[in-house]
Design an enzyme around this catalytic site. Sequence first.
Site, PDB file in Angstrom:
ATOM      1  NE  ARG A 103      12.036 -19.256   8.775  1.00 13.95           N
ATOM      2  CZ  ARG A 103      12.946 -19.776   9.416  1.00 13.95           C
ATOM      3  NH1 ARG A 103      12.421 -20.858  10.339  1.00 13.95           N
ATOM      4  NH2 ARG A 103      14.130 -19.764   9.588  1.00 13.95           N
ATOM      5  CG  ASP A 176       2.815 -26.107  11.741  1.00 12.82           C
ATOM      6  OD1 ASP A 176       2.101 -25.885  10.811  1.00 12.82           O
ATOM      7  OD2 ASP A 176       3.739 -25.703  11.952  1.00 12.82           O
ATOM      8  CE  LYS A 201       5.965 -25.114  15.116  1.00 12.15           C
ATOM      9  NZ  LYS A 201       6.841 -25.089  13.768  1.00 12.15           N
ATOM     10  NE  ARG A 203       8.662 -21.688  16.064  1.00 12.07           N
ATOM     11  CZ  ARG A 203       9.720 -22.197  15.819  1.00 12.07           C
ATOM     12  NH1 ARG A 203      10.907 -22.283  16.829  1.00 12.07           N
ATOM     13  NH2 ARG A 203       9.905 -23.333  14.754  1.00 12.07           N
TER      14      ARG A 203
HETATM   15  C1  R5P Z   1       7.243 -22.490  10.468  1.00 12.23           C
HETATM   16  O1  R5P Z   1       6.153 -22.064  10.160  1.00 12.23           O
HETATM   17  C2  R5P Z   1       7.894 -23.145   9.245  1.00 12.23           C
HETATM   18  O2  R5P Z   1       7.145 -23.794   8.388  1.00 12.23           O
HETATM   19  C3  R5P Z   1       8.772 -24.392   9.944  1.00 12.23           C
HETATM   20  O3  R5P Z   1       8.045 -25.122  10.647  1.00 12.23           O
HETATM   21  C4  R5P Z   1       9.870 -23.752  10.951  1.00 12.23           C
HETATM   22  O4  R5P Z   1      10.694 -22.851  10.004  1.00 12.23           O
HETATM   23  C5  R5P Z   1      10.870 -24.853  11.443  1.00 12.23           C
HETATM   24  O5  R5P Z   1      11.841 -24.259  12.174  1.00 12.23           O
HETATM   25  P1  R5P Z   1      12.738 -25.288  13.179  1.00 12.23           P
HETATM   26  O6  R5P Z   1      13.418 -26.381  12.239  1.00 12.23           O
HETATM   27  O7  R5P Z   1      13.717 -24.185  13.867  1.00 12.23           O
HETATM   28  O8  R5P Z   1      11.825 -25.773  14.057  1.00 12.23           O
END
Ligand code: R5P
Length: 300
Positions: A103, A176, A201, A203
Amino acid sequence: MKKILIAGPASQILGVKIAQELAIEVINTETKLFPDGENYVRINIEDETLIADKEVIIIQSTGPSSNGNQNKRLMELFMMIDSVKRMGAKSIIVVAPYLAYARQDKVFRPGESLFANVVFRFINSLGIDELYTVDIHAQHVLKECTCKTVNIDSMKLLADYIKSKGAEDIVVVSPDKGAVERSKAFARHFGENVPVEVFEKKRDLKTGEIKMSGVLSLKGKDVVIADDIIATGGTMATAIKLARESGANKIFAVATHALLLDQAKYRILKAGADEIIGTDSIDNEACKVSLSKIIADYLK
Ligand code: R5P
């Protein structure tokens, strides 16, 4: 060439299952932590010639679990590669269903490291022949790897499991925009015209706080919310809450890599999920689907 499989400390069950599918010998490892915090891994063999001139398959997911974080899992992987190389393996195939740091594939804020690439440069320096991973967060990071890479798609397996639970009148919801293409591909495993809906979404890059919005027509529908990773569960729980408010019937929270950190299970179930579904990329209670056969098929 004779094949031999090493089930790394993070993937013992998956390793044994893949070895059974391939009908090859499996070896486990011995691990410990030195008092100063350094990792130790030993391939559990007395005769090093067992490895010489063999095609060696190392199975090691590098996600966090109750007995090891990503850094430990990566160190163990590097050590296992080094050991088999030193013992004269003819070729080395690494299967890391979850690739840690994937990521961190962009510089989101000034001053950050592009660490996904650094992980691949470590792997490149150790000299492996093939790398297999599953539903990697961002496919483009694989370009940094100099050996052959394969990103295995687990979506059909996950969809088959959900169908076996009697889900009907399905809508796939993407939490998202980044997950839309994945969700569309996922929806096709449920049938030709299974709709895909998307939440918005955002963040906050500094605090990690998630804001999600959207009102969808989900009245009476069985909803599948699919993501590559569930980490803290924040994304999934927020999407579930909105899906409930939009009238969803059953809600399946699905991720290839269900890390389920901290309060993730609580947050997701409290938000209204009927079930959390993951694969054995991560060896925990959400693991409902095994990747063993699909990985073995690629390795045959
Ligand atoms: C982000 O782009 C990933 O695809 C997941 O949505 C993310 O890693 C999920 O993280 P969390 O469970 O902490 O919200």
